[in-house]
Scaffold this motif. Sequence first.
Motif, PDB file in Angstrom:
ATOM      1  N   THR A 113       0.799  -1.228   0.000  1.00  0.00           N
ATOM      2  CA  THR A 113       0.000   0.000   0.000  1.00  0.00           C
ATOM      3  C   THR A 113       0.833   1.280   0.000  1.00  0.00           C
ATOM      4  OG1 THR A 113      -1.844  -1.139   1.068  1.00  0.00           O
ATOM      5  CG2 THR A 113      -1.801   1.261   1.234  1.00  0.00           C
ATOM      6  N   PRO A 114       1.899   1.405   0.791  1.00  0.00           N
ATOM      7  CA  PRO A 114       2.654   2.666   0.765  1.00  0.00           C
ATOM      8  C   PRO A 114       3.281   2.979  -0.590  1.00  0.00           C
ATOM      9  CG  PRO A 114       3.199   1.392   2.712  1.00  0.00           C
ATOM     10  CD  PRO A 114       2.410   0.496   1.821  1.00  0.00           C
ATOM     11  N   TYR A 115       3.535   1.945  -1.384  1.00  0.00           N
ATOM     12  CA  TYR A 115       4.164   2.133  -2.685  1.00  0.00           C
ATOM     13  C   TYR A 115       3.140   2.203  -3.808  1.00  0.00           C
ATOM     14  CZ  TYR A 115       8.474   0.688  -0.305  1.00  0.00           C
ATOM     15  OH  TYR A 115       9.547   0.598   0.548  1.00  0.00           O
ATOM     16  N   SER A 116       1.866   2.200  -3.463  1.00  0.00           N
ATOM     17  CA  SER A 116       0.794   2.083  -4.447  1.00  0.00           C
ATOM     18  C   SER A 116       0.057   3.401  -4.619  1.00  0.00           C
ATOM     19  CB  SER A 116      -0.191   0.992  -4.002  1.00  0.00           C
ATOM     20  OG  SER A 116      -1.275   0.888  -4.894  1.00  0.00           O
ATOM     21  N   ILE A 117      -0.388   3.665  -5.859  1.00  0.00           N
ATOM     22  CA  ILE A 117      -1.255   4.801  -6.167  1.00  0.00           C
ATOM     23  C   ILE A 117      -2.497   4.246  -6.849  1.00  0.00           C
ATOM     24  CG2 ILE A 117      -1.525   6.909  -7.528  1.00  0.00           C
ATOM     25  CD1 ILE A 117       1.525   7.286  -7.312  1.00  0.00           C
ATOM     26  N   THR A 118      -3.663   4.563  -6.316  1.00  0.00           N
ATOM     27  CA  THR A 118      -4.938   4.133  -6.895  1.00  0.00           C
ATOM     28  C   THR A 118      -5.885   5.315  -6.889  1.00  0.00           C
ATOM     29  OG1 THR A 118      -4.640   1.872  -6.068  1.00  0.00           O
ATOM     30  CG2 THR A 118      -6.868   2.522  -6.695  1.00  0.00           C
ATOM     31  N   GLN A 119      -6.498   5.599  -8.033  1.00  0.00           N
ATOM     32  CA  GLN A 119      -7.427   6.723  -8.115  1.00  0.00           C
ATOM     33  C   GLN A 119      -8.576   6.390  -9.058  1.00  0.00           C
ATOM     34  OE1 GLN A 119      -7.321  10.090  -6.514  1.00  0.00           O
ATOM     35  NE2 GLN A 119      -9.413   9.601  -7.138  1.00  0.00           N
ATOM     36  N   THR A 120      -9.800   6.586  -8.588  1.00  0.00           N
ATOM     37  CA  THR A 120     -10.985   6.435  -9.424  1.00  0.00           C
ATOM     38  C   THR A 120     -11.434   7.809  -9.896  1.00  0.00           C
ATOM     39  OG1 THR A 120     -11.664   4.431  -8.261  1.00  0.00           O
ATOM     40  CG2 THR A 120     -13.357   5.598  -9.511  1.00  0.00           C
TER      41      THR A 120
END
Length: 464
Positions: free
Chosen positions: A76-83
């Motif tokens: 999660t800290p290394y992840s980018i997620t955007q809707t």
Amino acid sequence: MHARPFRRARVGHGRDRVPARTHVRTHRARLRRAALLAAPLLLGTAALTSGPAAAQAVSPAFPASPPAATAAGCSTPYSITQTLEAGTTWRMCWHYDANAGLVLDNVSYQPKSEPRPIQVLTSANLAQIHVPYDDGGNEYDDLTGQSFAQGLQTLDPGECPGGTIKSVKVPGAWDPDHPDVNGLCVTTRARGHAYRLGRYPGETTKIQQLQGKDLLVYTVNKTGWYEYIVEWRFSADGTINMQVGATGTLSPADYDAGDGRGWPIGKGAKDYATSHSHNVFWRLNFGLDGSSANRVEQFDSTTTAQSGALTPKTKTVRTPVAKELAGDAGPTRWWRVVSNIGQNKDGHPRSYEIVPGRSSKYTGRAFTRHDVYFTEYNKCEQFASNNLANCGAGAGTSVDRWVNGQPLRHPVAWVNIGYHHIARDEDQEPMPVHWQGFQLAPRDVTAMNPLTPPELSGHNGHVE
């Protein structure tokens, strides 16, 4: 190590001169010189990359919703997620390289109508900012010779409205006691119309229009007197925009262009700021539909006149690019990278088109003489010039040397966008941002516009 040494500025000229404005700047310059001495050792290996140490939470850009799955291959800290609008979700991982700076990994795109994410890129990053001065006195490879990555700047909260500023542990930091920098912004930004379809005269149907937002991911990296804003924008229709904005200030040591290679700045015609180029390279390791086995195609359109008043005809020819290529853009030439395993619901292979932005081609070096390169993947080949790793005897240290006839089975794209900076009075001070970049446009990734409203969903193909 097999690396082309970068050229030092001559005395009193260019970036190596220590600015004397304040003690703070002098201290930074000393740290920067120390970093320059170590720069050739900062090979882009796993040991010299980092992810976020922490994150500074800011108000979310969209209302709270159930959390989407994180990008494949990272925590999660290394992840980018955007809707975004219409339910489109972008996912990606990130890490920070000791020379390239921000690197995006496993970039995928999922419209609401698709059952699973569609991978687009295995990795994407800057591959060089090459800066030669017009008078021939200075030439820089900013990423691999000028400690670009170590110049990551702390962002003010006002620079990342509605988003999150992530903390980045900078490999080889100028100040080793303080390697963590709040320097990665993840937010959204309005982009205006995503589409519009109005009424014909006499109709009373609904005006179809949608205002879009982009996922914006960016850093600011200081190199000498310049500050580079490195932006990645992801749109709900699947488009990716990559651009670098140069700002900061004109180098106070570069006012000796009395030989016709500069522009008068300030009162009268006494101080001439030396003109120079910024040749920015990006490296794109495609992984369409999760596979590296993509293919490349080139398209050329030719228009021929007809007799009399008849409208000229235009013919477009597709040419498979089977071997490595050094390509030159033209008004009617373009390239796309095509998936070998994925199709949209119409049965068409998914692909992404490379759409170059405005470019001023610098012909002074072999590696800057072409707009696009396609090379077969080689882990050693990371930077378009002054590549730091030793890729073997005779391999060379720039991308032009790597185009040598190999079949393209795992293509890597290198995009070169140039800007010739002839200074103007308005560049003082701070310098207005000047942008250069390009776009990846989805071509047949989905069967229709992924933002199509429900009432138009039947308009696929010929509609009476």
